[in-house]
Design an enzyme around this catalytic site. Structure first.
Site, PDB file in Angstrom:
ATOM      1  N   ARG A 160       6.520  -8.092   1.518  1.00 23.49           N
ATOM      2  CA  ARG A 160       7.525  -7.797   2.672  1.00 23.49           C
ATOM      3  C   ARG A 160       8.156  -9.145   3.413  1.00 23.49           C
ATOM      4  O   ARG A 160       9.131  -9.124   3.675  1.00 23.49           O
ATOM      5  CB  ARG A 160       6.805  -6.964   3.733  1.00 23.49           C
ATOM      6  CG  ARG A 160       7.694  -6.657   4.845  1.00 23.49           C
ATOM      7  CD  ARG A 160       6.980  -5.939   6.031  1.00 23.49           C
ATOM      8  NE  ARG A 160       6.725  -4.417   5.392  1.00 23.49           N
ATOM      9  CZ  ARG A 160       5.225  -3.800   5.771  1.00 23.49           C
ATOM     10  NH1 ARG A 160       4.410  -4.516   6.638  1.00 23.49           N
ATOM     11  NH2 ARG A 160       5.144  -2.711   5.129  1.00 23.49           N
ATOM     12  N   LYS A 179       1.071  -1.182  -0.038  1.00 20.85           N
ATOM     13  CA  LYS A 179      -0.057   0.226  -0.101  1.00 20.85           C
ATOM     14  C   LYS A 179       0.835   1.215   0.030  1.00 20.85           C
ATOM     15  O   LYS A 179       0.545   2.144  -0.708  1.00 20.85           O
ATOM     16  CB  LYS A 179      -0.872  -0.047   1.087  1.00 20.85           C
ATOM     17  CG  LYS A 179      -1.823  -1.057   1.173  1.00 20.85           C
ATOM     18  CD  LYS A 179      -2.797  -1.219   2.372  1.00 20.85           C
ATOM     19  CE  LYS A 179      -2.299  -1.406   3.582  1.00 20.85           C
ATOM     20  NZ  LYS A 179      -1.422  -2.792   3.929  1.00 20.85           N
ATOM     21  N   THR A 180       1.925   1.293   0.805  1.00 19.49           N
ATOM     22  CA  THR A 180       2.667   2.270   0.976  1.00 19.49           C
ATOM     23  C   THR A 180       3.474   2.414  -0.347  1.00 19.49           C
ATOM     24  O   THR A 180       3.656   3.531  -0.906  1.00 19.49           O
ATOM     25  CB  THR A 180       3.764   2.297   2.092  1.00 19.49           C
ATOM     26  OG1 THR A 180       2.998   2.105   3.129  1.00 19.49           O
ATOM     27  CG2 THR A 180       4.479   3.653   2.202  1.00 19.49           C
ATOM     28  N   ASP A 235      -1.408   6.732   6.402  1.00 23.18           N
ATOM     29  CA  ASP A 235      -1.612   5.351   6.573  1.00 23.18           C
ATOM     30  C   ASP A 235      -2.534   5.012   7.771  1.00 23.18           C
ATOM     31  O   ASP A 235      -2.586   5.809   8.645  1.00 23.18           O
ATOM     32  CB  ASP A 235      -0.085   4.913   6.965  1.00 23.18           C
ATOM     33  CG  ASP A 235       0.332   3.405   6.869  1.00 23.18           C
ATOM     34  OD1 ASP A 235      -0.662   2.594   6.425  1.00 23.18           O
ATOM     35  OD2 ASP A 235       1.328   3.000   7.055  1.00 23.18           O
ATOM     36  N   THR A 267      -5.582  -1.380   6.973  1.00 22.85           N
ATOM     37  CA  THR A 267      -5.846  -2.994   6.882  1.00 22.85           C
ATOM     38  C   THR A 267      -7.210  -3.380   7.234  1.00 22.85           C
ATOM     39  O   THR A 267      -7.191  -4.458   7.142  1.00 22.85           O
ATOM     40  CB  THR A 267      -4.632  -3.428   8.027  1.00 22.85           C
ATOM     41  OG1 THR A 267      -5.030  -2.754   9.159  1.00 22.85           O
ATOM     42  CG2 THR A 267      -3.372  -3.156   7.555  1.00 22.85           C
TER      43      THR A 267
HETATM   44  P1  ADP Z   1       2.247  -1.947   3.123  1.00 20.29           P
HETATM   45  O1  ADP Z   1       2.118  -0.411   3.167  1.00 20.29           O
HETATM   46  O2  ADP Z   1       0.928  -2.683   2.523  1.00 20.29           O
HETATM   47  O3  ADP Z   1       2.318  -2.503   4.509  1.00 20.29           O
HETATM   48  P2  ADP Z   1       4.536  -1.621   1.751  1.00 20.29           P
HETATM   49  O4  ADP Z   1       4.290  -0.862   0.752  1.00 20.29           O
HETATM   50  O5  ADP Z   1       5.336  -1.131   2.925  1.00 20.29           O
HETATM   51  O6  ADP Z   1       3.443  -2.540   2.427  1.00 20.29           O
HETATM   52  O7  ADP Z   1       5.560  -2.872   1.186  1.00 20.29           O
HETATM   53  C1  ADP Z   1       6.564  -3.785   1.912  1.00 20.29           C
HETATM   54  C2  ADP Z   1       7.795  -4.012   1.149  1.00 20.29           C
HETATM   55  O8  ADP Z   1       7.255  -4.855   0.073  1.00 20.29           O
HETATM   56  C3  ADP Z   1       8.033  -2.932   0.361  1.00 20.29           C
HETATM   57  O9  ADP Z   1       8.971  -2.182   0.810  1.00 20.29           O
HETATM   58  C4  ADP Z   1       8.790  -3.392  -0.927  1.00 20.29           C
HETATM   59  O10 ADP Z   1      10.139  -4.032  -0.774  1.00 20.29           O
HETATM   60  C5  ADP Z   1       7.970  -4.688  -1.095  1.00 20.29           C
HETATM   61  N1  ADP Z   1       7.052  -4.709  -2.298  1.00 20.29           N
HETATM   62  C6  ADP Z   1       5.645  -4.132  -2.003  1.00 20.29           C
HETATM   63  N2  ADP Z   1       4.989  -4.296  -3.231  1.00 20.29           N
HETATM   64  C7  ADP Z   1       5.725  -4.723  -4.058  1.00 20.29           C
HETATM   65  C8  ADP Z   1       5.431  -5.004  -5.351  1.00 20.29           C
HETATM   66  N3  ADP Z   1       4.409  -5.135  -6.045  1.00 20.29           N
HETATM   67  N4  ADP Z   1       6.875  -5.565  -6.161  1.00 20.29           N
HETATM   68  C9  ADP Z   1       7.760  -5.812  -5.378  1.00 20.29           C
HETATM   69  N5  ADP Z   1       8.076  -5.606  -4.109  1.00 20.29           N
HETATM   70  C10 ADP Z   1       6.990  -5.062  -3.308  1.00 20.29           C
END
Ligand code: ADP
Length: 351
Positions: free
Chosen positions: A223, A68-69, A115, A164
């Site tokens: 992640r 998401k981030t 977030d 989430t």
């Molecule tokens: P959320 O905000 O949903 O908790 P993040 O955006 O922080 O998740 O994602 C966590 C990590 O996963 C990122 O820092 C990145 O390294 C990896 N990641 C997320 N989405 C992808 C994607 N589509 N392709 C490759 N790596 C990804």
């Protein structure tokens, strides 16, 4: 004491997150998986660009660690405002005044990323409504003569909210987002491609089968995949010649106590509590959290979604139930009375 967890979808410590940051995709074209979301976003971005308008507000929901981030930053990059994204979170905004100063400092086309938007307090949330809808805020100034409401026009910005728990958002909030996207757990093939990319960036030598095995044990979560890749790299470096093979992955993940399906100690503790203490359920989430000495939020955000997805747990109005598959995975015999999972409670099934 809560169990430590190597596969937590949570952001974890700062070092871990910095390491992940370098591995993230920066442009839509680099994003792997979530094809439908990416395609819909591509169209929305192109349409907004053609109209010379900022993108409508975007809501991203899904379990932690799915991107998401990352996607919020990709959107900023695609809109050409990568250096103009302000990042905050629901619990960090305590007072109206704090949000007021953030909002009034935004320029046209800027992005505000919030977030955990489901954790905004009600007063702040209601303050945000006119800002989202009419790019205006109504601010009450306390003075000796009583309150005075000041109207402030804002620049046209794009709010990106991540959550989430879309179910915890008020309908009023949800409806103010023109673009709403749900992120699902990744298919093992997509995760394998993500891990291949990460291994390339980290200059890790690996057999393709070894990378596929990490993907299969990553709970559908990028992640987690990146984190496991680094743990396996450490193991291969210390215990062998640094090259990732099926053997090194198996040994490294055994040390991390991650099983064949990618479940870790915390997942198994959840299943065990449900099966041993509550004879397979139904059990309320509060009761399970108390039994395990864990936060309810951790169980609901990080543990349950994947167990639901793979059909190990069902949610019923009376609580959580373990399915026969869960019993069998732990080497236990399901009692005859375990109710079969209701179709409506099952995820689409990943594997
Ligand atoms: P959320 O905000 O949903 O908790 P993040 O955006 O922080 O998740 O994602 C966590 C990590 O996963 C990122 O820092 C990145 O390294 C990896 N990641 C997320 N989405 C992808 C994607 N589509 N392709 C490759 N790596 C990804």
């Amino acid at each position: 004491m809560p169990l430590e967890r190597v596969i937590s979808g949570d952001a974890g410590d700062e070092r871990e997150e910095r390491a992940n940051w370098a591995l993230r995709p920066r442009r839509l074209d680099e994003c792997i998986g979530q094809r439908q979301v990416i395609e819909q976003l591509r169209i929305a971005l192109a349409a907004a660009e053609q109209r010379h308008e900022p993108l409508e507000h975007v809501l991203l929901d899904g379990p932690p660690g799915l991107g998401k981030t990352t996607l919020a930053h990709v959107i900023a990059e695609e809109m050409g405002v990568a250096d103009r994204i302000r990042v905050t979170s629901g619990p960090a905004i305590v007072k109206q005044g704090e949000l007021m100063s953030t909002l009034t400092n935004l320029e046209a086309g800027d992005i505000l990323f919030i977030d955990e938007i489901h954790r905004l307090n009600r007063v702040v949330e209601e303050f945000l409504y006119p800002a989202m809808e009419d790019f205006r805020v109504d601010f009450t100034i306390e003075s000796g003569l009583g309150g005075r409401t000041v109207n402030f026009q804002l620049a046209r910005f794009t709010l990106i909210g991540a959550t989430t728990r879309t179910g915890m958002l008020t309908a009023a909030m949800r409806e103010r987002f023109g673009l709403r996207y749900h992120l699902d757990f990744y298919e093992p093939g997509d995760l394998a491609e993500i891990i291949r990319g990460s291994a390339g960036k980290l200059e890790i030598e690996a057999e393709p089968d070894a990378l596929r095995m990490i993907a299969e044990r990553s709970r559908g979560t990028p992640r987690v995949a990146n984190r496991l890749l680094r743990r396996v790299r450490d193991y291969a470096q210390v215990r062998s010649d640094g090259r990732l093979t099926i053997g090194t992955v198996e040994s490294a993940l055994a040390i991390e106590e991650i099983d064949g399906l990618g479940l870790d100690k915390l997942d198994r503790a959840f299943l065990r509590a449900l099966i041993e203490t509550y004879t397979g359920g139904p059990a309320g989430i509060e009761a399970l959290a108390a039994t395990m000495s864990q936060e309810r939020d951790t169980l609901e955000d990080v543990v349950e979604p994947f167990l639901l997805q793979i059909g190990f747990v069902t949610r019923t109005p009376r609580g959580r139930c373990a399915t026969p598959k869960a019993f069998e995975h732990l080497g236990m015999t399901p009692p005859a009375a375990v109710p079969p999972p209701a179709e409506s409670d099952k995820g689409p099934g990943l594997f």
